[in-house]
Design a protein around this motif. Structure first.
Motif, mmCIF file in Angstrom:
data_model
loop_
_atom_site.group_PDB
_atom_site.id
_atom_site.type_symbol
_atom_site.label_atom_id
_atom_site.label_comp_id
_atom_site.label_asym_id
_atom_site.label_seq_id
_atom_site.Cartn_x
_atom_site.Cartn_y
_atom_site.Cartn_z
ATOM 1 N N GLU A 1 -10.058 40.774 -36.146
ATOM 2 C CA GLU A 1 -11.481 41.001 -35.885
ATOM 3 C C GLU A 1 -12.308 39.768 -36.254
ATOM 4 O O GLU A 1 -13.255 39.409 -35.547
ATOM 5 N N HIS A 2 -11.937 39.126 -37.346
ATOM 6 C CA HIS A 2 -12.642 37.916 -37.786
ATOM 7 C C HIS A 2 -12.566 36.820 -36.719
ATOM 8 O O HIS A 2 -13.586 36.218 -36.353
ATOM 9 N N PHE A 3 -11.364 36.560 -36.219
ATOM 10 C CA PHE A 3 -11.209 35.537 -35.193
ATOM 11 C C PHE A 3 -11.924 35.947 -33.907
ATOM 12 O O PHE A 3 -12.498 35.107 -33.207
ATOM 13 N N GLY A 4 -11.859 37.243 -33.584
ATOM 14 C CA GLY A 4 -12.531 37.718 -32.388
ATOM 15 C C GLY A 4 -14.036 37.493 -32.451
ATOM 16 O O GLY A 4 -14.659 37.103 -31.461
ATOM 17 N N GLU A 5 -14.599 37.729 -33.634
ATOM 18 C CA GLU A 5 -16.042 37.500 -33.818
ATOM 19 C C GLU A 5 -16.380 36.017 -33.674
ATOM 20 O O GLU A 5 -17.436 35.659 -33.151
ATOM 21 N N GLN A 6 -15.470 35.165 -34.132
ATOM 22 C CA GLN A 6 -15.697 33.722 -33.992
ATOM 23 C C GLN A 6 -15.764 33.312 -32.526
ATOM 24 O O GLN A 6 -16.429 32.342 -32.175
ATOM 25 N N LEU A 7 -15.059 34.050 -31.679
ATOM 26 C CA LEU A 7 -15.033 33.729 -30.248
ATOM 27 C C LEU A 7 -15.855 34.736 -29.452
ATOM 28 O O LEU A 7 -15.444 35.200 -28.388
ATOM 29 N N GLY A 8 -17.011 35.083 -29.973
ATOM 30 C CA GLY A 8 -17.955 35.890 -29.207
ATOM 31 C C GLY A 8 -17.655 37.373 -29.155
ATOM 32 O O GLY A 8 -18.094 38.049 -28.209
ATOM 33 N N GLY A 9 -16.906 37.895 -30.111
ATOM 34 C CA GLY A 9 -16.618 39.326 -30.129
ATOM 35 C C GLY A 9 -15.529 39.747 -29.166
ATOM 36 O O GLY A 9 -15.424 40.931 -28.805
ATOM 37 N N ASP B 1 -6.192 26.674 -31.283
ATOM 38 C CA ASP B 1 -5.657 26.864 -32.634
ATOM 39 C C ASP B 1 -5.768 28.331 -33.061
ATOM 40 O O ASP B 1 -4.842 28.888 -33.663
ATOM 41 N N VAL B 2 -6.896 28.949 -32.748
ATOM 42 C CA VAL B 2 -7.099 30.363 -33.091
ATOM 43 C C VAL B 2 -6.107 31.240 -32.325
ATOM 44 O O VAL B 2 -5.461 32.121 -32.902
ATOM 45 N N LEU B 3 -5.980 30.998 -31.024
ATOM 46 C CA LEU B 3 -5.087 31.813 -30.205
ATOM 47 C C LEU B 3 -3.636 31.646 -30.631
ATOM 48 O O LEU B 3 -2.870 32.623 -30.672
ATOM 49 N N ASN B 4 -3.247 30.428 -30.946
ATOM 50 C CA ASN B 4 -1.873 30.198 -31.403
ATOM 51 C C ASN B 4 -1.599 30.914 -32.718
ATOM 52 O O ASN B 4 -0.514 31.468 -32.930
#
Length: 201
Positions: free
Chosen positions: A133-141, A55-58
């Motif tokens: 950046e927010h989503f990236g942090e959710q997935l381990g940076g 969902d995040v990647l989409n």
């Protein structure tokens, strides 16, 4: 379980969930299809986690990708409008009396429109960066955006800073204004649009 899946399990028995994400992202960033076995051997217990990641990647690669393209197109328009405003101001110098004043006012009005839109477009570009950046942090940076999208964002921000500097140092009329950061409410709104599959308008 099918024979093919049993074979894949033997080939990739120790691949962690994080390694699967990294493999899929690496393929995306390199414009190639990911190894099918990365998902084919995903344990059922990780299905829910993967759906959340998907969902995040989409949201990033679809909706936010379109959003970045939109901002870039707006920056092109801003550059053109500023060029037209400068030409109009130069042209005003070739007129006399009332016509000269009318042309100068039209040039100033267009430049002021560029100022207003520049602030809005700056907010949009920064929002895209902050949300990524927010989503990236959710997935381990992790860096989730495609490198071309990252380059587009950096380029947009640089070009808008150049526009800001040009307007602030204009020899005829100096427009003093700041390219401020977007508000938390704007961030929450964009995040809601991306995560709820609403139409972005």
């Amino acid at each position: 379980m099918s024979t093919n899946h049993r074979r894949l399990d033997r080939v990739m028995p120790a691949v962690s969930f994080d390694e699967r994400i990294d493999g899929i992202l690496a393929a995306y960033h390199e414009d190639r299809r990911p190894e099918p076995s990365l998902l084919a051997t995903l344990p059922q217990s990780d299905g829910r986690r993967w759906n959340e990641v998907a969902d995040v990647l989409n949201a990033l690669h679809g909706s936010l990708g379109w959003y970045i393209d939109y901002v870039e197109a707006c920056v092109v328009q801003l550059e053109l409008r500023l060029t037209i405003a400068r030409l109009a101001r130069q042209l005003a110098g070739t007129f006399d009396g009332e016509n000269r004043e009318r042309m100068a006012k039209a040039a100033d009005a267009l430049a002021l429109r560029v100022v207003a839109e520049l602030v809005a477009r700056w907010h949009e570009a920064r929002l895209a960066e902050i949300v990524a950046e927010h989503f990236g942090e959710q997935l381990g940076g992790r860096e989730l955006l495609h490198p071309s999208r990252v380059a587009t964002l950096i380029d947009c921000l640089s070009r808008m800073q150049t526009l800001h500097d040009a307007l602030a140092t204009d020899a005829t009329v100096r427009y003093e204004f700041e390219l401020s950061e977007p508000s938390n409410a704007d961030f929450d709104h964009l995040l809601d649009l991306l995560t709820s599959n609403k139409v972005m308008a």
